[in-house]
Design a protein around this motif. Structure first.
Motif, PDB file in Angstrom:
ATOM      1  N   ARG A   1     -17.084 122.110  28.154  1.00  0.00           N
ATOM      2  CA  ARG A   1     -16.284 121.967  26.935  1.00  0.00           C
ATOM      3  C   ARG A   1     -14.854 121.560  27.262  1.00  0.00           C
ATOM      4  NH1 ARG A   1     -17.725 124.890  21.842  1.00  0.00           N
ATOM      5  NH2 ARG A   1     -15.495 124.771  21.551  1.00  0.00           N
TER       6      ARG A   1
ATOM      7  N   ASP B   1     -23.623 116.757  18.966  1.00  0.00           N
ATOM      8  CA  ASP B   1     -25.007 116.746  19.444  1.00  0.00           C
ATOM      9  C   ASP B   1     -25.232 115.701  20.533  1.00  0.00           C
ATOM     10  OD1 ASP B   1     -25.385 118.675  17.591  1.00  0.00           O
ATOM     11  OD2 ASP B   1     -26.530 117.444  16.180  1.00  0.00           O
TER      12      ASP B   1
ATOM     13  N   PHE C   1     -32.514 125.093  21.387  1.00  0.00           N
ATOM     14  CA  PHE C   1     -31.391 124.915  20.450  1.00  0.00           C
ATOM     15  C   PHE C   1     -30.716 123.563  20.683  1.00  0.00           C
ATOM     16  CE2 PHE C   1     -31.582 129.499  21.631  1.00  0.00           C
ATOM     17  CZ  PHE C   1     -32.106 129.967  20.421  1.00  0.00           C
ATOM     18  N   TYR C   2     -31.537 122.544  20.761  1.00  0.00           N
ATOM     19  CA  TYR C   2     -31.036 121.213  21.096  1.00  0.00           C
ATOM     20  C   TYR C   2     -29.970 120.737  20.109  1.00  0.00           C
ATOM     21  CZ  TYR C   2     -31.066 116.271  22.377  1.00  0.00           C
ATOM     22  OH  TYR C   2     -30.703 115.014  22.781  1.00  0.00           O
ATOM     23  N   ASN C   3     -30.136 121.068  18.831  1.00  0.00           N
ATOM     24  CA  ASN C   3     -29.203 120.603  17.806  1.00  0.00           C
ATOM     25  C   ASN C   3     -28.033 121.553  17.595  1.00  0.00           C
ATOM     26  OD1 ASN C   3     -30.734 118.262  17.200  1.00  0.00           O
ATOM     27  ND2 ASN C   3     -32.146 119.488  15.952  1.00  0.00           N
ATOM     28  N   ALA C   4     -27.951 122.594  18.395  1.00  0.00           N
ATOM     29  CA  ALA C   4     -26.828 123.536  18.302  1.00  0.00           C
ATOM     30  C   ALA C   4     -26.270 123.746  19.710  1.00  0.00           C
ATOM     31  CB  ALA C   4     -27.276 124.854  17.688  1.00  0.00           C
ATOM     32  N   PRO C   5     -25.519 122.783  20.228  1.00  0.00           N
ATOM     33  CA  PRO C   5     -25.068 122.832  21.627  1.00  0.00           C
ATOM     34  C   PRO C   5     -24.285 124.085  21.982  1.00  0.00           C
ATOM     35  CG  PRO C   5     -24.684 120.661  20.690  1.00  0.00           C
ATOM     36  CD  PRO C   5     -25.090 121.541  19.555  1.00  0.00           C
ATOM     37  N   SER C   6     -23.385 124.529  21.075  1.00  0.00           N
ATOM     38  CA  SER C   6     -22.588 125.718  21.382  1.00  0.00           C
ATOM     39  C   SER C   6     -23.478 126.940  21.556  1.00  0.00           C
ATOM     40  CB  SER C   6     -21.559 125.960  20.275  1.00  0.00           C
ATOM     41  OG  SER C   6     -20.623 124.896  20.225  1.00  0.00           O
ATOM     42  N   LEU C   7     -24.457 127.101  20.648  1.00  0.00           N
ATOM     43  CA  LEU C   7     -25.400 128.216  20.748  1.00  0.00           C
ATOM     44  C   LEU C   7     -26.237 128.088  22.016  1.00  0.00           C
ATOM     45  CD1 LEU C   7     -26.835 130.699  19.610  1.00  0.00           C
ATOM     46  CD2 LEU C   7     -28.296 129.149  18.267  1.00  0.00           C
ATOM     47  N   ALA C   8     -26.650 126.862  22.350  1.00  0.00           N
ATOM     48  CA  ALA C   8     -27.460 126.649  23.544  1.00  0.00           C
ATOM     49  C   ALA C   8     -26.701 127.066  24.802  1.00  0.00           C
ATOM     50  CB  ALA C   8     -27.877 125.184  23.634  1.00  0.00           C
TER      51      ALA C   8
ATOM     52  N   GLN D   1     -16.090 121.742  17.973  1.00  0.00           N
ATOM     53  CA  GLN D   1     -17.532 121.854  18.138  1.00  0.00           C
ATOM     54  C   GLN D   1     -18.034 120.745  19.062  1.00  0.00           C
ATOM     55  OE1 GLN D   1     -19.471 124.387  16.894  1.00  0.00           O
ATOM     56  NE2 GLN D   1     -17.475 125.239  16.306  1.00  0.00           N
TER      57      GLN D   1
END
Length: 248
Positions: free
Chosen positions: A54, A68, A191-198, A65
């Motif tokens: 990040r 994706d 969680f491919y579409n939620a990078p932060s969560l991944a 954020q």
């Protein structure tokens, strides 16, 4: 990244004894301490990479954020970093085995060219005192060193070269480094579409793997398994707590 962590794993490669048929494939390639070390530092490499991602891509603003479109780049980069670490450490494993063999060759030459018994005993003492002094008396050590010197005076040094065992151990280092991080990659697929969560989920999985590795290390060395596991997981957690305010 590998260069920064490498000193922590600067160990002399140990020769594996002949594996028994019941041993697993990895057991035949690396001893338990080498496997655990490889696992721990491979996970730490991955943690360092994901925490720095990040900051490198978005700067130090934690409010931003991760798009994706960065997920594939993150996966490729993290996989490349861990694979590179494994390859570098595999090469170092084989080289350290070669260097250790050369050191034994040098020691044998020194013993065989010693001009007096006392000089030869002192050479042996320099190599073994740090191990035996806490658990033996001076007379016991002297008798042992005399026996070692007598035994090695007529020894024939082997040619210093890489062996198939060294190469197999290096390959094992690469294999363990890759296998160790596979669980930490699963959140990126889930969680491919939620990078932060991944990234956060991947960090948690890495904590678990480190705890298990520390627990196994404690069992193998006779230390408190829970304390060792919690220590390693705690170090990883501190890394995350430091990185998050900086944007990691």
């Amino acid at each position: 990244m590998s260069v920064a962590v490498r000193p922590a794993t600067a160990r002399l490669a140990r020769n594996r004894q002949h594996a028994t048929p019941k041993e697993s494939f990895l057991n035949r390639l690396l001893d338990p301490i080498d496997r655990l070390s490889e696992t721990i530092f491979s996970i730490l490499i991955l943690l360092t990479f994901t925490l720095a991602f990040r900051i490198i891509k978005l700067g130090a603003d934690p409010a931003q954020q991760i798009p994706d479109t960065y997920v594939n780049e993150l996966l490729r980069g993290a996989a490349g970093a861990t694979l590179a670490w494994g390859i570098i450490d595999g090469i170092m494993y084989a080289l350290m085995a070669l260097f250790e063999r050369g050191e034994r060759h040098r020691l044998l030459h020194q013993l065989q060219t010693a001009t007096t018994q006392e000089e030869g005993v002192q050479i042996v003492a320099d190599e073994l005192d740090y191990i035996l002094e806490p658990i033996t008396g001076a007379e016991q050590r002297r008798q042992l060193y005399d026996d070692v010197l007598e035994h090695l005076r007529n020894g024939r040094p082997q040619r210093v070269r890489l062996t198939s065992q060294d190469i197999a151990g290096g390959f094992g280092s690469v294999l363990v480094a890759v296998i160790a991080v596979i669980p930490s990659f699963v959140p990126f697929l889930l969680f491919y579409n939620a990078p932060s969560l991944a990234i956060r989920a991947s960090n948690v999985v890495s904590f678990v793997v480190l705890f298990i590795s520390g627990y196994q290390w404690g069992k193998h060395t006779g230390a408190n398994p829970w304390a060792t596991g919690l220590l390693l997981a705690g170090i990883a957690a501190i890394m995350v707590l430091i990185a998050i305010p900086l944007g990691g």
